[in-house]
Enzyme design. Structure first.
Site, PDB file in Angstrom:
ATOM      1  N   PHE A  54     -53.023  49.026  12.359  1.00 36.22           N
ATOM      2  CA  PHE A  54     -54.175  48.314  11.959  1.00 36.22           C
ATOM      3  C   PHE A  54     -53.866  46.953  11.357  1.00 36.22           C
ATOM      4  O   PHE A  54     -54.506  46.115  11.413  1.00 36.22           O
ATOM      5  CB  PHE A  54     -54.736  49.214  11.056  1.00 36.22           C
ATOM      6  CG  PHE A  54     -56.168  48.790  10.444  1.00 36.22           C
ATOM      7  CD1 PHE A  54     -57.333  48.999  11.641  1.00 36.22           C
ATOM      8  CD2 PHE A  54     -56.679  48.063   9.600  1.00 36.22           C
ATOM      9  CE1 PHE A  54     -58.391  48.647  11.444  1.00 36.22           C
ATOM     10  CE2 PHE A  54     -57.810  47.791   9.389  1.00 36.22           C
ATOM     11  CZ  PHE A  54     -58.804  47.985  10.286  1.00 36.22           C
ATOM     12  N   THR A  83     -58.342  63.870  14.625  1.00 38.19           N
ATOM     13  CA  THR A  83     -59.548  63.479  14.201  1.00 38.19           C
ATOM     14  C   THR A  83     -59.794  62.211  15.095  1.00 38.19           C
ATOM     15  O   THR A  83     -59.006  61.803  16.097  1.00 38.19           O
ATOM     16  CB  THR A  83     -59.297  62.987  12.612  1.00 38.19           C
ATOM     17  OG1 THR A  83     -58.304  61.823  12.728  1.00 38.19           O
ATOM     18  CG2 THR A  83     -58.755  64.025  11.899  1.00 38.19           C
ATOM     19  N   HIS A  85     -59.688  59.152  13.981  1.00 38.15           N
ATOM     20  CA  HIS A  85     -59.011  58.161  13.634  1.00 38.15           C
ATOM     21  C   HIS A  85     -58.045  57.371  14.579  1.00 38.15           C
ATOM     22  O   HIS A  85     -58.236  56.174  14.653  1.00 38.15           O
ATOM     23  CB  HIS A  85     -57.738  58.660  12.551  1.00 38.15           C
ATOM     24  CG  HIS A  85     -56.973  57.498  11.430  1.00 38.15           C
ATOM     25  ND1 HIS A  85     -57.651  56.962  10.980  1.00 38.15           N
ATOM     26  CD2 HIS A  85     -55.838  57.277  11.834  1.00 38.15           C
ATOM     27  CE1 HIS A  85     -56.437  55.709  10.316  1.00 38.15           C
ATOM     28  NE2 HIS A  85     -55.685  56.100  10.894  1.00 38.15           N
TER      29      HIS A  85
END
Length: 148
Positions: A54, A83, A85
């Site tokens: 990120f 998830t 994410h």
């Protein structure tokens, strides 16, 4: 007329931004990229390490603003978990790198692998083939194409 970039690294200055997260994979990608650049005689390389994928676009933007690199290679690995994410990170990293590519005059090569699990990542980062080497080849080609 056809314009193409070559694979000579002579005279090129390359920046590499690599994520430490999932370092089992990213270190193999980096090894492959460095091997490629060495074989193609790149003499000026600078490696910048960031915490995770990120954070790659921010550092790439800062490097592109300086305008001192012929091209920038990004290396990271986003492994799918249980998830959402994975989807968020992969999407935002791709958007961020694409934005830098369009807003600055330095080619940026997207070398962030997105994989289902670590085994798939290992296959892409060195066991079967090393995408780092392939991404480095694309970086050389884009740097030379820009110069032409």
């Amino acid at each position: 007329m056809i314009y193409e970039g070559g694979y000579s690294g002579k005279g090129l200055k390359i920046g590499i931004v690599v994520s430490r997260f999932n370092d089992l994979l990213t270190e193999e990608l980096l090894k492959g990229a460095l091997d490629c650049f060495r074989r193609h005689e790149v003499e000026e390389l600078e490696v910048f390490r960031v915490p995770g994928a990120f954070e790659i676009p921010f550092v790439v933007k800062e490097l592109a603003k300086k305008g001192k690199y012929d091209a920038i290679l990004t290396l990271g690995a986003v492994v799918k978990g249980e998830t959402y994410h994975f989807d968020l990170v992969a999407s935002e990293v791709a958007k961020g790198i694409a934005q830098v590519n369009l807003n600055y005059e330095t080619p940026v090569v997207f070398g962030v692998i997105t994989v289902e699990d670590e085994l798939q990542g290992l296959n892409r980062a060195g066991v079967k083939s090393n995408r780092g080497f392939e991404y480095a080849m694309a970086t050389l080609e884009m740097a030379n194409l820009r110069k032409n």
